[in-house]
Design an enzyme around this catalytic site. Structure first.
Site, PDB file in Angstrom:
ATOM      1  N   LEU A 106       0.620  -1.200  -0.186  1.00  0.00           N
ATOM      2  CA  LEU A 106       0.053   0.050  -0.103  1.00  0.00           C
ATOM      3  C   LEU A 106       0.875   1.381   0.027  1.00  0.00           C
ATOM      4  O   LEU A 106       1.888   1.220   0.781  1.00  0.00           O
ATOM      5  CB  LEU A 106      -1.020   0.082   1.242  1.00  0.00           C
ATOM      6  N   GLY A 151       1.113  -5.228   1.172  1.00  0.00           N
ATOM      7  CA  GLY A 151       0.018  -5.207   0.211  1.00  0.00           C
ATOM      8  C   GLY A 151       0.413  -5.940  -1.041  1.00  0.00           C
ATOM      9  O   GLY A 151      -0.233  -6.735  -1.506  1.00  0.00           O
ATOM     10  N   ASN A 175       4.795  -7.555   6.363  1.00  0.00           N
ATOM     11  CA  ASN A 175       5.672  -6.934   7.451  1.00  0.00           C
ATOM     12  C   ASN A 175       5.087  -5.632   8.112  1.00  0.00           C
ATOM     13  O   ASN A 175       5.782  -4.889   8.627  1.00  0.00           O
ATOM     14  CB  ASN A 175       6.850  -6.328   6.661  1.00  0.00           C
TER      15      ASN A 175
END
Ligand code: CO8
Length: 300
Positions: A106, A151, A175
């Site tokens: 993301l 993401g 992570n």
């Protein structure tokens, strides 16, 4: 309970439509015109559909790191929808056109210092992308040709099969904990469904990024191949999956994934609210800013 525009797998007519369509045409003989190929492209993603095999190649092309911004996520969902609605398309291979990076996850800047309206729109787009990809009727193969944190890992995990370039410099994992944030329940569910509860629990709590060989050992990716063989292998895996009747494969996929998909569909608004509350906290904003600074420092 369905969000607008997303039908749960079980309700989509295309499973049966596809089952009754004629098989893909055999490979074309030399000398005959090339197989019909449809391509479309936007700022972030390039798609090429080979109508003779029914396989689309989707390439992320948003340098420097294919971060999943609102624009990227929107284009991704639109591209998936176009392919899903195209009766000529039965499978999609997802890969990156950016060297060494599959996707950096993301876009962190979308989660820093923005309005509640923006966070709402952004998170809805993240959900939409996952609902479409995880719930796709098509065969989805991730050809992971670079690093794939958070993401980016979710995108790969949402596919039916993952093949990764065997370069140990490429890593993959959820992570989030390293950023001081928490992967939402549906990221976790998708991860558990691939690697099992124990591995997911350790990996999520530690926010581990696994180098390709370790990711393979853990079952996070299904196969490792030399980078130059990645696309060839992805095409071979796709052909193997497409050799089965669509309806049987699709209904089996529904059986395996429906509970996890339904869970987000049922709690979609609550999940958006949770995201906004979480991401709006000053402590979380601080963690995200520090992480971005760390990325910049590491570079210089
Ligand atoms: N978002 C925004 N910008 C990013 C991101 C990202 N995810 N990743 C990298 N960038 C930027 C860098 O800041 C840098 O910007 P600039 O050129 O302005 O300095 C540029 O992209 C290039 O990055 P690098 O120089 O680091 O490129 P490298 O090729 O050396 O490394 C990596 C590429 C390995 C991808 C590295 O950039 C990296 O590790 N990035 C961070 C990846 C990461 O941790 N992503 C997690 C995002 S969070 C997420 O996906 C799930 C959140 C779930 C929400 C939970 C509720 C709050």
């Amino acid at each position: 309970l369905c969000p607008p525009g997303v039908l749960p797998l079980c309700c989509r007519p295309s499973a049966w439509d596809r089952a009754t369509r004629p098989p893909p045409s055999p490979l074309q003989a030399p000398g005959l015109p090339l197989a019909p190929c449809r391509s479309f492209s936007n700022n972030k993603i390039q798609v090429e559909l080979d109508e003779s095999s029914g396989v689309a190649m989707m390439k992320f092309k948003s340098p420097p790191v294919n971060s999943l911004s609102l624009e990227f996520l929107t284009e991704f969902s639109i591209s998936l929808e176009k392919l899903e609605n195209n009766r000529a398309c039965r499978g999609v291979i997802i890969t990156s056109a950016v060297p060494k990076i599959f996707s950096s996850g993301l876009d962190i800047t979308e989660m820093c210092g923005k309005s509640v309206e923006h966070y709402t729109e952004f998170w809805r787009a993240v959900q939409e992308m996952w609902l479409r990809l995880y719930g796709s009727n098509m065969v989805t193969v991730a050809a992971v040709n670079g690093s794939s944190p958070a993401g980016g890992c979710l995108v790969a995990l949402s596919c039916d099969y993952r093949i990764m370039a065997e370069n140990p410099k490429f890593s993959i994992g959820l992570n989030e904990a390293q950023l001081g944030i928490v992967a939402p329940f549906w990221f976790k569910d998708t991860f558990v469904n691939v690697v099992g509860h124990r591995i997911a629990e350790c990996s999520l709590q530690l926010g581990s990024l696994h180098p390709a060989p370790e990711a393979h050992k853990l079952g996070l990716v299904d196969e490792l191949v030399p980078e130059e063989k990645l696309m060839e292998k992805a095409a071979a895996v796709m052909a193997q999956w497409l050799a089965l009747p669509d309806h049987a494969r699709q209904l089996t996929k529904t059986m395996m994934r429906k509970a996890v998909l339904d869970r987000l569909v049922a709690h979609r608004e609550e999940d958006i609210k949770n995201f906004i509350t979480f991401v709006s906290k000053e402590s979380i904003q601080k963690s995200l800013r520090m992480y971005m600074e760390m990325l910049k420092k590491r570079k210089s």
